[in-house]
Design an enzyme around this catalytic site. Structure first.
Site, PDB file in Angstrom:
ATOM      1  N   ALA A   1      68.783  -6.846  23.876  1.00 48.03           N
ATOM      2  CA  ALA A   1      68.866  -8.154  23.215  1.00 48.03           C
ATOM      3  C   ALA A   1      67.535  -8.759  22.781  1.00 48.03           C
ATOM      4  O   ALA A   1      67.524  -9.660  21.943  1.00 48.03           O
ATOM      5  CB  ALA A   1      69.579  -9.140  24.142  1.00 48.03           C
ATOM      6  N   GLY A   2      66.418  -8.315  23.359  1.00 50.84           N
ATOM      7  CA  GLY A   2      65.153  -8.997  23.078  1.00 50.84           C
ATOM      8  C   GLY A   2      64.707  -8.801  21.639  1.00 50.84           C
ATOM      9  O   GLY A   2      64.964  -7.738  21.086  1.00 50.84           O
ATOM     10  N   PRO A   3      64.051  -9.782  21.053  1.00 55.59           N
ATOM     11  CA  PRO A   3      63.690 -11.105  21.570  1.00 55.59           C
ATOM     12  C   PRO A   3      64.807 -12.140  21.519  1.00 55.59           C
ATOM     13  O   PRO A   3      64.588 -13.281  21.892  1.00 55.59           O
ATOM     14  CB  PRO A   3      62.530 -11.523  20.653  1.00 55.59           C
ATOM     15  N   GLY A   4      65.985 -11.771  21.038  1.00 53.98           N
ATOM     16  CA  GLY A   4      67.124 -12.652  21.287  1.00 53.98           C
ATOM     17  C   GLY A   4      67.634 -13.454  20.112  1.00 53.98           C
ATOM     18  O   GLY A   4      68.470 -14.342  20.308  1.00 53.98           O
ATOM     19  N   GLY A   5      67.183 -13.139  18.908  1.00 52.45           N
ATOM     20  CA  GLY A   5      67.685 -13.880  17.743  1.00 52.45           C
ATOM     21  C   GLY A   5      69.201 -13.760  17.624  1.00 52.45           C
ATOM     22  O   GLY A   5      69.903 -14.758  17.430  1.00 52.45           O
ATOM     23  N   LYS A   6      69.702 -12.544  17.756  1.00 54.15           N
ATOM     24  CA  LYS A   6      71.155 -12.360  17.591  1.00 54.15           C
ATOM     25  C   LYS A   6      71.908 -12.913  18.799  1.00 54.15           C
ATOM     26  O   LYS A   6      72.989 -13.462  18.654  1.00 54.15           O
ATOM     27  CB  LYS A   6      71.484 -10.879  17.347  1.00 54.15           C
TER      28      LYS A   6
ATOM     29  N   GLU B   1      68.188  -6.526  28.557  1.00 50.78           N
ATOM     30  CA  GLU B   1      66.941  -6.179  27.849  1.00 50.78           C
ATOM     31  C   GLU B   1      66.033  -5.464  28.837  1.00 50.78           C
ATOM     32  O   GLU B   1      65.871  -5.892  29.966  1.00 50.78           O
ATOM     33  CB  GLU B   1      66.285  -7.448  27.277  1.00 50.78           C
TER      34      GLU B   1
ATOM     35  N   ASP C   1      68.035  -1.454  32.103  1.00 42.76           N
ATOM     36  CA  ASP C   1      68.020  -0.302  31.213  1.00 42.76           C
ATOM     37  C   ASP C   1      69.479  -0.014  30.830  1.00 42.76           C
ATOM     38  O   ASP C   1      70.270   0.429  31.662  1.00 42.76           O
ATOM     39  CB  ASP C   1      67.387   0.897  31.935  1.00 42.76           C
TER      40      ASP C   1
ATOM     41  N   CYS D   1      67.497  -2.068  12.094  1.00 41.37           N
ATOM     42  CA  CYS D   1      66.783  -2.637  10.944  1.00 41.37           C
ATOM     43  C   CYS D   1      66.025  -1.512  10.257  1.00 41.37           C
ATOM     44  O   CYS D   1      64.891  -1.671   9.828  1.00 41.37           O
ATOM     45  CB  CYS D   1      65.882  -3.804  11.334  1.00 41.37           C
TER      46      CYS D   1
HETATM   47  C1  LIG Z   1      65.899  -4.075  17.754  1.00 40.64           C
HETATM   48  S1  LIG Z   1      65.455  -4.857  19.221  1.00 40.64           S
HETATM   49  C2  LIG Z   1      66.762  -6.035  19.415  1.00 40.64           C
HETATM   50  C3  LIG Z   1      66.575  -7.259  18.548  1.00 40.64           C
HETATM   51  C4  LIG Z   1      67.501  -8.405  18.938  1.00 40.64           C
HETATM   52  N1  LIG Z   1      68.908  -8.030  18.841  1.00 40.64           N
HETATM   53  C5  LIG Z   1      67.262  -9.652  18.115  1.00 40.64           C
HETATM   54  O1  LIG Z   1      68.022  -9.910  17.170  1.00 40.64           O
HETATM   55  O2  LIG Z   1      66.312 -10.395  18.421  1.00 40.64           O
HETATM   56  C6  LIG Z   1      65.789  -3.664  20.437  1.00 40.64           C
HETATM   57  C7  LIG Z   1      65.434  -4.093  21.852  1.00 40.64           C
HETATM   58  O3  LIG Z   1      65.882  -3.064  22.739  1.00 40.64           O
HETATM   59  C8  LIG Z   1      65.049  -3.050  23.861  1.00 40.64           C
HETATM   60  N2  LIG Z   1      65.289  -1.769  24.570  1.00 40.64           N
HETATM   61  C9  LIG Z   1      64.700  -0.576  24.368  1.00 40.64           C
HETATM   62  N3  LIG Z   1      65.214   0.343  25.200  1.00 40.64           N
HETATM   63  C10 LIG Z   1      66.170  -0.279  25.943  1.00 40.64           C
HETATM   64  C11 LIG Z   1      67.031   0.137  26.995  1.00 40.64           C
HETATM   65  N4  LIG Z   1      67.019   1.401  27.432  1.00 40.64           N
HETATM   66  N5  LIG Z   1      67.857  -0.790  27.530  1.00 40.64           N
HETATM   67  C12 LIG Z   1      67.855  -2.070  27.094  1.00 40.64           C
HETATM   68  N6  LIG Z   1      67.047  -2.512  26.115  1.00 40.64           N
HETATM   69  C13 LIG Z   1      66.212  -1.637  25.544  1.00 40.64           C
HETATM   70  C14 LIG Z   1      63.679  -3.225  23.261  1.00 40.64           C
HETATM   71  O4  LIG Z   1      62.766  -3.689  24.227  1.00 40.64           O
HETATM   72  C15 LIG Z   1      63.974  -4.247  22.153  1.00 40.64           C
HETATM   73  O5  LIG Z   1      63.726  -5.546  22.631  1.00 40.64           O
END
Ligand SMILES: C[S@@+](CC[C@H](N)C(=O)[O-])C[C@H]1O[C@@H](n2cnc3c(N)ncnc32)[C@H](O)[C@@H]1O
Length: 450
Positions: free
Chosen positions: A263-268, A287, A315, A385
Protein backbone atom coordinates in the site's frame (compact mmCIF):
# COMPACT_ATOMS: atom_id res chain seq x y z
CA UNK A 1 27.84 37.74 -15.62
CA UNK A 2 24.84 38.91 -13.54
CA UNK A 3 24.81 37.55 -9.99
CA UNK A 4 21.31 36.06 -10.35
CA UNK A 5 22.49 33.69 -13.08
CA UNK A 6 25.26 32.43 -10.82
CA UNK A 7 22.89 31.59 -7.98
CA UNK A 8 20.53 29.67 -10.23
CA UNK A 9 23.29 27.65 -11.90
CA UNK A 10 25.02 27.00 -8.61
CA UNK A 11 21.89 25.60 -7.00
CA UNK A 12 21.18 23.46 -10.08
CA UNK A 13 24.73 22.11 -9.88
CA UNK A 14 24.48 21.31 -6.16
CA UNK A 15 21.15 19.56 -6.72
CA UNK A 16 22.49 17.58 -9.69
CA UNK A 17 25.45 16.39 -7.62
CA UNK A 18 22.96 14.88 -5.17
CA UNK A 19 20.85 13.35 -7.93
CA UNK A 20 23.76 11.68 -9.71
CA UNK A 21 25.94 11.06 -6.65
CA UNK A 22 23.43 10.13 -3.97
CA UNK A 23 20.45 8.84 -5.95
CA UNK A 24 18.34 11.80 -4.73
CA UNK A 25 15.18 12.76 -6.62
CA UNK A 26 15.48 16.04 -8.52
CA UNK A 27 11.99 17.21 -7.65
CA UNK A 28 12.54 16.56 -3.95
CA UNK A 29 16.05 17.93 -3.56
CA UNK A 30 15.72 21.20 -5.50
CA UNK A 31 12.75 22.82 -3.70
CA UNK A 32 14.58 22.39 -0.36
CA UNK A 33 17.76 23.99 -1.68
CA UNK A 34 15.84 26.88 -3.27
CA UNK A 35 14.09 27.63 0.03
CA UNK A 36 17.31 27.28 2.04
CA UNK A 37 19.05 29.82 -0.22
CA UNK A 38 16.10 32.16 -0.64
CA UNK A 39 16.03 31.72 -4.42
CA UNK A 40 12.67 32.63 -5.95
CA UNK A 41 11.02 33.94 -9.12
CA UNK A 42 12.95 33.81 -12.39
CA UNK A 43 16.09 32.38 -10.79
CA UNK A 44 14.10 29.53 -9.27
CA UNK A 45 12.36 28.89 -12.59
CA UNK A 46 15.70 28.89 -14.46
CA UNK A 47 17.29 26.51 -11.92
CA UNK A 48 14.30 24.18 -12.11
CA UNK A 49 14.33 24.02 -15.90
CA UNK A 50 18.12 23.59 -15.92
CA UNK A 51 18.05 20.74 -13.40
CA UNK A 52 14.94 18.93 -14.66
CA UNK A 53 15.92 19.21 -18.31
CA UNK A 54 19.45 18.01 -17.60
CA UNK A 55 18.14 15.02 -15.66
CA UNK A 56 15.56 14.14 -18.31
CA UNK A 57 18.08 14.27 -21.16
CA UNK A 58 20.97 12.70 -19.24
CA UNK A 59 21.48 9.68 -21.51
CA UNK A 60 21.40 11.73 -24.70
CA UNK A 61 23.74 14.37 -23.27
CA UNK A 62 26.17 11.75 -22.01
CA UNK A 63 26.39 10.30 -25.51
CA UNK A 64 27.02 13.81 -26.91
CA UNK A 65 29.62 14.55 -24.24
CA UNK A 66 31.51 11.28 -24.67
CA UNK A 67 31.79 12.07 -28.38
CA UNK A 68 32.76 15.70 -27.79
CA UNK A 69 35.33 14.78 -25.11
CA UNK A 70 36.68 11.90 -27.20
CA UNK A 71 36.77 9.63 -24.15
CA UNK A 72 34.42 7.78 -21.83
CA UNK A 73 32.81 9.96 -19.20
CA UNK A 74 33.89 7.45 -16.56
CA UNK A 75 37.43 8.77 -17.04
CA UNK A 76 36.34 12.23 -15.83
CA UNK A 77 35.67 13.45 -12.29
CA UNK A 78 31.91 13.03 -11.58
CA UNK A 79 31.52 16.72 -10.63
CA UNK A 80 33.06 17.72 -13.97
CA UNK A 81 30.66 15.43 -15.82
CA UNK A 82 27.76 17.15 -14.03
CA UNK A 83 29.09 20.60 -15.01
CA UNK A 84 29.31 19.45 -18.63
CA UNK A 85 25.77 18.05 -18.51
CA UNK A 86 24.40 21.37 -17.23
CA UNK A 87 26.33 23.27 -19.90
CA UNK A 88 25.03 20.91 -22.58
CA UNK A 89 21.42 21.41 -21.56
CA UNK A 90 21.87 25.18 -21.81
CA UNK A 91 23.40 24.74 -25.27
CA UNK A 92 21.11 22.10 -26.75
CA UNK A 93 17.91 22.30 -24.71
CA UNK A 94 17.45 25.90 -23.49
CA UNK A 95 17.49 29.22 -25.24
CA UNK A 96 20.77 30.30 -23.64
CA UNK A 97 23.29 31.78 -26.10
CA UNK A 98 26.40 29.68 -26.69
CA UNK A 99 28.77 32.26 -25.27
CA UNK A 100 26.78 32.71 -22.06
CA UNK A 101 26.25 28.96 -21.62
CA UNK A 102 29.95 28.15 -22.01
CA UNK A 103 31.37 31.03 -20.00
CA UNK A 104 28.87 30.65 -17.14
CA UNK A 105 29.67 26.94 -16.90
CA UNK A 106 33.40 27.63 -16.94
CA UNK A 107 32.92 30.14 -14.09
CA UNK A 108 30.84 27.58 -12.22
CA UNK A 109 33.60 24.98 -12.74
CA UNK A 110 36.19 27.39 -11.33
CA UNK A 111 34.02 28.12 -8.29
CA UNK A 112 33.14 24.51 -7.52
CA UNK A 113 35.78 22.03 -8.76
CA UNK A 114 38.70 24.41 -9.32
CA UNK A 115 40.55 26.34 -12.01
CA UNK A 116 42.45 23.27 -13.20
CA UNK A 117 39.34 21.92 -14.96
CA UNK A 118 38.18 25.11 -16.67
CA UNK A 119 40.22 24.45 -19.83
CA UNK A 120 38.65 21.03 -20.27
CA UNK A 121 35.10 22.30 -19.59
CA UNK A 122 35.60 25.14 -22.05
CA UNK A 123 36.99 22.88 -24.79
CA UNK A 124 34.33 20.18 -24.51
CA UNK A 125 31.43 22.63 -24.39
CA UNK A 126 32.72 24.49 -27.44
CA UNK A 127 32.63 21.21 -29.32
CA UNK A 128 29.10 20.53 -28.08
CA UNK A 129 28.06 24.03 -29.21
CA UNK A 130 29.28 23.37 -32.75
CA UNK A 131 26.13 21.34 -33.52
CA UNK A 132 22.48 21.57 -32.58
CA UNK A 133 20.58 18.66 -31.01
CA UNK A 134 19.28 17.28 -34.34
CA UNK A 135 22.77 17.22 -35.81
CA UNK A 136 24.13 15.48 -32.74
CA UNK A 137 21.39 12.86 -32.93
CA UNK A 138 22.14 12.24 -36.59
CA UNK A 139 25.83 11.97 -35.86
CA UNK A 140 25.39 9.59 -32.92
CA UNK A 141 22.49 7.31 -33.91
CA UNK A 142 24.06 4.05 -34.95
CA UNK A 143 21.37 1.37 -34.79
CA UNK A 144 17.86 1.27 -36.18
CA UNK A 145 15.08 3.82 -35.80
CA UNK A 146 14.48 3.10 -32.12
CA UNK A 147 18.05 3.99 -31.33
CA UNK A 148 17.57 7.36 -32.97
CA UNK A 149 14.19 7.91 -31.27
CA UNK A 150 15.77 7.23 -27.89
CA UNK A 151 18.48 9.85 -28.48
CA UNK A 152 16.10 12.38 -30.03
CA UNK A 153 13.43 12.08 -27.34
CA UNK A 154 15.53 11.34 -24.27
CA UNK A 155 14.60 7.73 -23.55
CA UNK A 156 16.73 4.63 -22.99
CA UNK A 157 16.50 2.32 -25.96
CA UNK A 158 14.78 -0.45 -23.97
CA UNK A 159 11.90 1.87 -23.01
CA UNK A 160 11.43 2.86 -26.67
CA UNK A 161 11.29 -0.85 -27.50
CA UNK A 162 8.75 -1.52 -24.72
CA UNK A 163 6.45 1.31 -25.86
CA UNK A 164 6.81 0.27 -29.51
CA UNK A 165 5.72 -3.23 -28.54
CA UNK A 166 2.37 -1.82 -27.38
CA UNK A 167 1.56 1.22 -29.50
CA UNK A 168 0.87 1.81 -33.19
CA UNK A 169 3.97 3.18 -34.99
CA UNK A 170 2.39 6.56 -35.55
CA UNK A 171 1.90 7.12 -31.80
CA UNK A 172 5.38 6.30 -30.63
CA UNK A 173 6.84 9.80 -30.84
CA UNK A 174 3.81 11.32 -29.10
CA UNK A 175 4.18 8.77 -26.29
CA UNK A 176 7.87 9.58 -25.83
CA UNK A 177 7.28 13.32 -25.99
CA UNK A 178 4.52 13.11 -23.38
CA UNK A 179 7.12 11.79 -20.91
CA UNK A 180 9.08 15.02 -21.40
CA UNK A 181 6.29 17.32 -20.22
CA UNK A 182 5.67 17.78 -16.50
CA UNK A 183 2.10 16.80 -15.65
CA UNK A 184 -0.52 19.25 -14.39
CA UNK A 185 -1.37 19.03 -10.71
CA UNK A 186 -4.00 16.37 -10.15
CA UNK A 187 -5.95 16.41 -6.89
CA UNK A 188 -8.30 13.84 -5.37
CA UNK A 189 -10.96 14.25 -2.70
CA UNK A 190 -11.24 11.74 0.12
CA UNK A 191 -14.77 10.33 -0.26
CA UNK A 192 -16.98 11.19 2.69
CA UNK A 193 -14.67 14.02 3.79
CA UNK A 194 -14.95 16.40 0.85
CA UNK A 195 -16.50 16.48 -2.60
CA UNK A 196 -15.31 17.73 -5.94
CA UNK A 197 -17.54 20.82 -5.90
CA UNK A 198 -16.07 21.91 -2.57
CA UNK A 199 -12.57 21.49 -3.94
CA UNK A 200 -13.44 23.42 -7.11
CA UNK A 201 -14.84 26.25 -4.95
CA UNK A 202 -11.62 26.40 -2.99
CA UNK A 203 -9.62 26.55 -6.20
CA UNK A 204 -11.68 29.56 -7.22
CA UNK A 205 -11.74 29.09 -10.97
CA UNK A 206 -8.28 27.54 -11.30
CA UNK A 207 -9.50 23.91 -11.22
CA UNK A 208 -11.43 21.71 -13.58
CA UNK A 209 -13.19 18.40 -13.04
CA UNK A 210 -11.26 15.26 -14.03
CA UNK A 211 -12.65 13.67 -17.18
CA UNK A 212 -11.81 10.17 -15.95
CA UNK A 213 -12.13 10.06 -12.19
CA UNK A 214 -15.27 11.13 -10.28
CA UNK A 215 -12.99 12.16 -7.39
CA UNK A 216 -10.44 14.17 -9.33
CA UNK A 217 -9.67 17.79 -10.13
CA UNK A 218 -6.96 19.15 -12.41
CA UNK A 219 -5.32 22.39 -11.43
CA UNK A 220 -1.99 24.23 -11.28
CA UNK A 221 -0.02 25.90 -8.54
CA UNK A 222 1.09 24.64 -5.17
CA UNK A 223 -1.22 21.95 -3.68
CA UNK A 224 0.06 22.92 -0.22
CA UNK A 225 -1.85 26.20 -0.58
CA UNK A 226 -5.21 24.39 -0.86
CA UNK A 227 -6.90 24.10 2.58
CA UNK A 228 -8.60 20.75 1.79
CA UNK A 229 -5.19 19.31 0.88
CA UNK A 230 -3.53 20.80 3.95
CA UNK A 231 -6.10 19.18 6.22
CA UNK A 232 -5.90 15.79 4.48
CA UNK A 233 -9.46 15.87 3.15
CA UNK A 234 -8.03 15.95 -0.37
CA UNK A 235 -4.65 14.86 -1.69
CA UNK A 236 -2.40 14.84 -4.73
CA UNK A 237 -2.92 11.83 -6.97
CA UNK A 238 -2.72 11.09 -10.67
CA UNK A 239 -6.14 10.64 -12.29
CA UNK A 240 -5.11 7.25 -13.65
CA UNK A 241 -4.21 6.08 -10.14
CA UNK A 242 -7.61 7.23 -8.92
CA UNK A 243 -9.33 5.41 -11.74
CA UNK A 244 -7.60 2.05 -11.26
CA UNK A 245 -8.30 2.08 -7.51
CA UNK A 246 -11.94 3.04 -8.07
CA UNK A 247 -12.20 0.14 -10.54
CA UNK A 248 -11.74 -2.49 -7.83
CA UNK A 249 -14.80 -1.11 -6.03
CA UNK A 250 -17.10 -1.19 -9.08
CA UNK A 251 -18.16 -4.82 -9.64
CA UNK A 252 -20.61 -6.40 -7.22
CA UNK A 253 -18.67 -8.32 -4.55
CA UNK A 254 -20.78 -8.39 -1.39
CA UNK A 255 -19.86 -7.05 2.05
CA UNK A 256 -16.63 -7.82 3.84
CA UNK A 257 -13.15 -6.46 4.57
CA UNK A 258 -10.95 -4.95 1.83
CA UNK A 259 -7.19 -5.46 1.40
CA UNK A 260 -4.52 -3.22 -0.14
CA UNK A 261 -1.54 -5.52 0.11
CA UNK A 262 1.39 -3.35 -0.99
CA UNK A 263 0.00 0.00 0.00
CA UNK A 264 2.83 2.49 0.57
CA UNK A 265 2.89 5.46 0.31
CA UNK A 266 -0.87 5.10 0.48
CA UNK A 267 -2.48 7.30 -2.16
CA UNK A 268 -4.82 4.54 -3.27
CA UNK A 269 -5.45 3.36 0.30
CA UNK A 270 -6.67 6.83 1.22
CA UNK A 271 -9.18 6.77 -1.62
CA UNK A 272 -10.26 3.20 -0.88
CA UNK A 273 -10.71 3.93 2.83
CA UNK A 274 -13.46 6.45 2.06
CA UNK A 275 -15.15 4.17 -0.47
CA UNK A 276 -14.97 1.21 1.92
CA UNK A 277 -16.56 3.25 4.70
CA UNK A 278 -19.48 4.12 2.40
CA UNK A 279 -19.88 0.37 1.85
CA UNK A 280 -19.76 -0.43 5.57
CA UNK A 281 -16.33 -2.02 5.11
CA UNK A 282 -12.81 -1.28 6.22
CA UNK A 283 -9.41 -1.48 4.53
CA UNK A 284 -6.46 -3.50 5.77
CA UNK A 285 -3.29 -2.00 4.29
CA UNK A 286 -0.09 -4.04 4.23
CA UNK A 287 3.31 -2.59 3.38
CA UNK A 288 6.80 -4.06 3.60
CA UNK A 289 8.77 -0.86 4.25
CA UNK A 290 8.05 0.61 7.70
CA UNK A 291 8.55 4.25 6.67
CA UNK A 292 6.17 3.78 3.72
CA UNK A 293 3.62 2.18 6.08
CA UNK A 294 3.93 5.40 8.11
CA UNK A 295 3.03 7.39 4.99
CA UNK A 296 -0.09 5.25 4.53
CA UNK A 297 -1.15 6.18 8.08
CA UNK A 298 -0.58 9.90 7.56
CA UNK A 299 -2.31 9.92 4.14
CA UNK A 300 -5.54 8.75 5.76
CA UNK A 301 -5.22 10.88 8.93
CA UNK A 302 -8.28 13.02 8.16
CA UNK A 303 -10.73 10.10 8.44
CA UNK A 304 -12.37 9.47 11.81
CA UNK A 305 -10.72 6.58 13.64
CA UNK A 306 -13.27 3.94 12.67
CA UNK A 307 -12.86 4.71 8.96
CA UNK A 308 -9.07 4.79 8.90
CA UNK A 309 -7.31 1.83 7.30
CA UNK A 310 -5.64 -0.64 9.60
CA UNK A 311 -1.98 -0.51 8.56
CA UNK A 312 0.39 -3.42 9.07
CA UNK A 313 4.06 -3.75 8.21
CA UNK A 314 4.05 -7.10 6.46
CA UNK A 315 5.62 -9.04 3.61
CA UNK A 316 2.61 -9.83 1.44
CA UNK A 317 4.34 -12.84 -0.07
CA UNK A 318 4.09 -14.35 3.42
CA UNK A 319 0.59 -13.19 4.25
CA UNK A 320 -0.24 -12.10 7.77
CA UNK A 321 -3.97 -12.47 7.02
CA UNK A 322 -6.31 -15.39 6.54
CA UNK A 323 -6.74 -16.42 2.89
CA UNK A 324 -10.19 -16.31 1.29
CA UNK A 325 -11.27 -13.37 3.46
CA UNK A 326 -11.48 -10.14 1.47
CA UNK A 327 -14.21 -8.94 -0.87
CA UNK A 328 -11.90 -6.47 -2.62
CA UNK A 329 -8.14 -6.73 -3.00
CA UNK A 330 -5.76 -4.24 -4.55
CA UNK A 331 -2.31 -5.47 -5.61
CA UNK A 332 -0.57 -2.28 -6.77
CA UNK A 333 2.78 -3.97 -7.15
CA UNK A 334 6.35 -2.65 -7.24
CA UNK A 335 7.31 -2.06 -10.88
CA UNK A 336 9.84 -0.23 -13.02
CA UNK A 337 7.60 2.84 -13.13
CA UNK A 338 8.23 3.41 -16.84
CA UNK A 339 4.62 4.55 -17.13
CA UNK A 340 5.22 7.49 -14.80
CA UNK A 341 8.40 8.92 -16.30
CA UNK A 342 6.99 12.44 -16.67
CA UNK A 343 6.88 12.78 -12.87
CA UNK A 344 10.54 12.18 -12.09
CA UNK A 345 13.02 13.65 -14.55
CA UNK A 346 15.89 11.28 -13.71
CA UNK A 347 13.82 8.10 -13.28
CA UNK A 348 14.21 6.72 -16.81
CA UNK A 349 17.99 6.46 -16.48
CA UNK A 350 17.86 4.56 -13.17
CA UNK A 351 16.13 1.46 -14.48
CA UNK A 352 17.24 -1.15 -16.97
CA UNK A 353 15.85 -4.34 -18.49
CA UNK A 354 17.39 -6.42 -15.69
CA UNK A 355 14.96 -4.68 -13.30
CA UNK A 356 12.02 -5.89 -15.37
CA UNK A 357 13.15 -9.48 -14.99
CA UNK A 358 14.09 -9.05 -11.33
CA UNK A 359 10.62 -7.70 -10.48
CA UNK A 360 8.70 -10.34 -12.42
CA UNK A 361 8.74 -13.11 -9.74
CA UNK A 362 7.70 -10.64 -7.01
CA UNK A 363 4.87 -9.33 -9.19
CA UNK A 364 3.66 -12.87 -9.78
CA UNK A 365 3.94 -13.74 -6.11
CA UNK A 366 1.96 -10.65 -5.09
CA UNK A 367 -0.79 -11.38 -7.62
CA UNK A 368 -0.98 -14.96 -6.32
CA UNK A 369 -1.26 -13.67 -2.74
CA UNK A 370 -3.95 -11.23 -3.82
CA UNK A 371 -6.02 -13.96 -5.49
CA UNK A 372 -5.60 -16.27 -2.50
CA UNK A 373 -6.66 -13.47 -0.14
CA UNK A 374 -9.95 -12.90 -1.99
CA UNK A 375 -13.15 -14.50 -0.71
CA UNK A 376 -15.28 -16.44 -3.24
CA UNK A 377 -16.81 -13.75 -5.48
CA UNK A 378 -14.19 -11.24 -4.35
CA UNK A 379 -12.69 -8.78 -6.85
CA UNK A 380 -8.93 -8.37 -7.30
CA UNK A 381 -7.15 -5.56 -9.14
CA UNK A 382 -3.59 -6.14 -10.34
CA UNK A 383 -2.10 -2.70 -10.99
CA UNK A 384 1.22 -1.30 -12.22
CA UNK A 385 2.47 2.14 -13.22
CA UNK A 386 4.35 0.50 -16.06
CA UNK A 387 2.88 -0.54 -19.40
CA UNK A 388 5.76 -2.99 -20.04
CA UNK A 389 4.26 -6.28 -21.22
CA UNK A 390 6.48 -8.36 -18.89
CA UNK A 391 5.12 -6.49 -15.88
CA UNK A 392 1.51 -6.44 -16.97
CA UNK A 393 -0.17 -8.88 -19.35
CA UNK A 394 2.55 -11.54 -18.95
CA UNK A 395 2.25 -11.54 -15.15
CA UNK A 396 -1.53 -11.91 -15.30
CA UNK A 397 -1.53 -14.58 -18.00
CA UNK A 398 1.24 -16.65 -16.41
CA UNK A 399 -0.46 -16.49 -13.02
CA UNK A 400 -3.91 -17.38 -14.32
CA UNK A 401 -2.55 -20.25 -16.43
CA UNK A 402 -1.85 -22.10 -13.19
CA UNK A 403 -5.32 -21.82 -11.67
CA UNK A 404 -8.94 -22.47 -12.48
CA UNK A 405 -10.56 -20.42 -9.70
CA UNK A 406 -10.29 -17.01 -11.34
CA UNK A 407 -12.27 -15.24 -14.05
CA UNK A 408 -11.24 -12.07 -15.87
CA UNK A 409 -13.64 -9.14 -15.56
CA UNK A 410 -13.28 -7.28 -18.87
CA UNK A 411 -12.37 -3.65 -18.24
CA UNK A 412 -15.14 -2.52 -20.57
CA UNK A 413 -17.62 -3.80 -17.99
CA UNK A 414 -15.73 -2.55 -14.93
CA UNK A 415 -14.91 0.96 -16.17
CA UNK A 416 -17.01 1.53 -19.28
CA UNK A 417 -16.57 4.41 -21.67
CA UNK A 418 -12.84 5.05 -21.49
CA UNK A 419 -11.61 5.38 -25.06
CA UNK A 420 -8.46 3.74 -26.44
CA UNK A 421 -7.58 2.28 -23.07
CA UNK A 422 -7.46 -1.47 -23.49
CA UNK A 423 -4.73 -4.06 -23.81
CA UNK A 424 -4.41 -7.85 -23.60
CA UNK A 425 -5.28 -10.41 -26.30
CA UNK A 426 -8.98 -9.59 -26.12
CA UNK A 427 -8.78 -6.01 -24.91
CA UNK A 428 -9.78 -7.22 -21.47
CA UNK A 429 -7.30 -5.16 -19.42
CA UNK A 430 -6.92 -1.41 -18.87
CA UNK A 431 -3.94 0.46 -20.26
CA UNK A 432 -3.84 4.24 -19.94
CA UNK A 433 -1.25 6.48 -21.64
CA UNK A 434 -0.07 10.04 -20.94
CA UNK A 435 -0.34 11.05 -24.61
CA UNK A 436 -3.87 9.63 -24.94
CA UNK A 437 -5.44 10.18 -21.55
CA UNK A 438 -3.26 12.76 -19.81
CA UNK A 439 -2.64 10.26 -16.99
CA UNK A 440 0.30 8.08 -16.05
CA UNK A 441 0.48 4.87 -18.10
CA UNK A 442 -1.36 2.80 -15.50
CA UNK A 443 -2.20 -0.84 -16.19
CA UNK A 444 -5.01 -2.70 -14.41
CA UNK A 445 -6.42 -6.21 -14.67
CA UNK A 446 -9.71 -6.86 -12.82
CA UNK A 447 -10.24 -10.45 -11.75
CA UNK A 448 -12.81 -12.34 -9.74
CA UNK A 449 -12.21 -15.34 -7.48
CA UNK A 450 -14.79 -18.00 -8.30
C1 LIG B 1 3.63 0.70 -6.45
S1 LIG B 1 3.89 0.87 -4.75
C2 LIG B 1 2.23 1.05 -4.16
C3 LIG B 1 1.69 2.45 -4.36
C4 LIG B 1 0.41 2.71 -3.57
N1 LIG B 1 -0.66 1.79 -3.94
C5 LIG B 1 -0.09 4.13 -3.71
O1 LIG B 1 -1.02 4.37 -4.50
O2 LIG B 1 0.44 5.02 -3.02
C6 LIG B 1 4.34 -0.73 -4.24
C7 LIG B 1 4.67 -0.84 -2.76
O3 LIG B 1 4.89 -2.23 -2.48
C8 LIG B 1 5.80 -2.32 -1.42
N2 LIG B 1 6.29 -3.72 -1.39
C9 LIG B 1 7.33 -4.26 -2.07
N3 LIG B 1 7.44 -5.57 -1.79
C10 LIG B 1 6.43 -5.88 -0.93
C11 LIG B 1 6.03 -7.07 -0.25
N4 LIG B 1 6.70 -8.21 -0.44
N5 LIG B 1 4.97 -6.99 0.57
C12 LIG B 1 4.31 -5.83 0.77
N6 LIG B 1 4.65 -4.68 0.17
C13 LIG B 1 5.70 -4.69 -0.67
C14 LIG B 1 6.82 -1.27 -1.76
O4 LIG B 1 7.55 -0.90 -0.62
C15 LIG B 1 5.92 -0.15 -2.31
O5 LIG B 1 5.60 0.75 -1.27
Amino acid sequence: MPARVDRARRVAFDALRRVTGEEAYANLVLPGLLTERGITGRDAAFATELLNGTCRWLGTYDAVLAAAAGRPLSSLQPAVVDLLRLGTHQLLGMRVGSHAAVSATVDLAAATVGRRVTGLVNAVLRKVAARDLDDWVTALATGDGHDRLGLAHAHPRWVVDAYADLLPDDELVAALEADNVSPRVSLVVRPGLADVDELLDELDGTGERSRLSPFGVRTSGNPGDVPLVRTGRAGVQDEGSQLVAWGVTRPEAGRGPWLDLSAGPGGKTALLAGLAAADGSRVLAGELAPHRAGLVVSGARAYPLERRPQVVVADATRPAWRPGTFTRVLADVPCTGVGALRRRPEARWRRDPADVEALHPLQRALLTTALDAAAPGGVVAYVTCSPHRRETVDVVEETLAGRDDVEVLPVGTVLPGILDATTGPEGEFLQLWPHRHGTDAMFAAYLRRR
